[in-house]
Enzyme design. Structure first.
Site, PDB file in Angstrom:
ATOM      1  N   ILE A 107       0.819  -1.216   0.000  1.00 52.69           N
ATOM      2  CA  ILE A 107       0.000   0.000   0.000  1.00 52.69           C
ATOM      3  C   ILE A 107       0.851   1.264   0.000  1.00 52.69           C
ATOM      4  O   ILE A 107       0.350   2.361   0.161  1.00 52.69           O
ATOM      5  CB  ILE A 107      -0.942   0.028   1.231  1.00 52.69           C
ATOM      6  N   HIS A 123      -4.672  -3.939  -2.095  1.00 46.49           N
ATOM      7  CA  HIS A 123      -5.020  -3.491  -0.738  1.00 46.49           C
ATOM      8  C   HIS A 123      -5.102  -1.972  -0.624  1.00 46.49           C
ATOM      9  O   HIS A 123      -5.047  -1.422   0.464  1.00 46.49           O
ATOM     10  CB  HIS A 123      -4.015  -4.051   0.272  1.00 46.49           C
ATOM     11  N   ASN A 218      11.502 -15.444  -3.749  1.00 48.57           N
ATOM     12  CA  ASN A 218      11.068 -15.267  -2.358  1.00 48.57           C
ATOM     13  C   ASN A 218      12.074 -15.904  -1.414  1.00 48.57           C
ATOM     14  O   ASN A 218      12.608 -16.966  -1.712  1.00 48.57           O
ATOM     15  CB  ASN A 218       9.682 -15.904  -2.162  1.00 48.57           C
ATOM     16  N   ILE A 236      14.899  -9.764  -4.502  1.00 43.69           N
ATOM     17  CA  ILE A 236      14.082  -9.504  -5.694  1.00 43.69           C
ATOM     18  C   ILE A 236      14.751  -8.424  -6.545  1.00 43.69           C
ATOM     19  O   ILE A 236      14.849  -8.536  -7.764  1.00 43.69           O
ATOM     20  CB  ILE A 236      12.669  -9.031  -5.268  1.00 43.69           C
TER      21      ILE A 236
END
Ligand SMILES: [Zn+2]
Length: 249
Positions: A107, A123, A218, A236
């Site tokens: 967010i 979200h 991940n 990442i």
């Protein structure tokens, strides 16, 4: 051919890539994942509520002072954060016409800050706040300047603002869901980054993928690892940045 070579080959040969990102993307910008074991809210707060309860809809309604005290602390961390290598690599992929969309559970608005255009924020976003009575929308800077700790609407002066983020107990925005599902369904390659894929709704979304190249980046094992073509346990940002660099040469 190493796994990384294979990954670069996938990037070269696909043009409708979707990136599905979770908290791990933001932790590389030093935003702690409050669900994680070293997360912000697992520290002892001396409060009788769990962080999940404090970021729920009923808590926002019943305990606005405590809600906004916690929310603004978290928001402050996000506002100070800067996009990282992962965000910028995705901007580059989009510019090259290879990436069709980003679907994120975060967010913090960092994808947009970096320059990405087609982003589905499952979200919501801390960058918008909505009056619960008149619907007036307040941006971030004005929101911060409003009275502490409860921010009242500067337009009607009656309603309390609510951050445009999906709290626990609240439903996701259907237009955002539809857009995200459509992008995933039409993708030829899916890169999942920084999510364990166990928390709803992540696992449900990737079911729509019908392409022929899937990658998970991940730190921890995920239930989908066995069904993916490639799995990386690295950062990442490192994988994406190196991959984009390689195909741009
Ligand atoms: Zn209002």
């Amino acid at each position: 051919m190493t796994d990384f070579d294979y990954f670069c080959e996938m990037l070269r040969t696909h043009n409708r890539i979707v990136f599905f990102g979770g908290a791990g993307v933001s932790t590389e910008s030093d935003i702690p994942d409050f669900r994680g074991t070293d997360g912000l809210y697992t520290k002892k707060t001396n409060l009788p509520w769990t962080p999940e309860e404090m970021l729920s809809h009923h808590f926002y309604v019943e305990h606005p002072v405590e809600f906004f005290t916690l929310y603004k602390e978290r928001e402050g961390i996000m506002l100070k954060a800067k996009p990282n290598r992962a965000h910028y690599a995705l901007v580059e992929l989009e510019k090259q016409g290879k990436l069709s969309a980003i679907v994120t559970q975060n967010i913090d608005g960092l994808h947009q800050k970096a320059g990405s255009r087609n982003v589905f924020e499952l979200h919501g976003s801390i960058l918008r706040n909505i009056c619960q009575i008149c619907g007036h929308i307040v941006g971030m800077e004005e929101f911060i300047s409003l009275s502490n700790p409860i921010p009242y609407c500067p337009f009607c002066h009656k309603g309390i603002l609510k951050p445009d983020v999906v709290l626990y107990e609240e439903a996701l925005n259907t237009a955002v869901i539809d857009g995200a599902v459509d992008a995933i369904r039409r993708a030829d390659m899916l890169i999942v980054g920084g999510t364990s894929l166990v928390v709803y709704p992540a696992a449900g979304f990737i079911r729509y993928f019908r392409g022929d190249a899937s990658v998970i980046i991940n730190k921890d094992v995920t239930p989908q690892d066995d069904f993916c073509d490639l799995v990386f346990r690295n950062s990442i940002g490192a994988i994406l940045e190196e991959g984009v660099k390689r195909i741009s040469q």
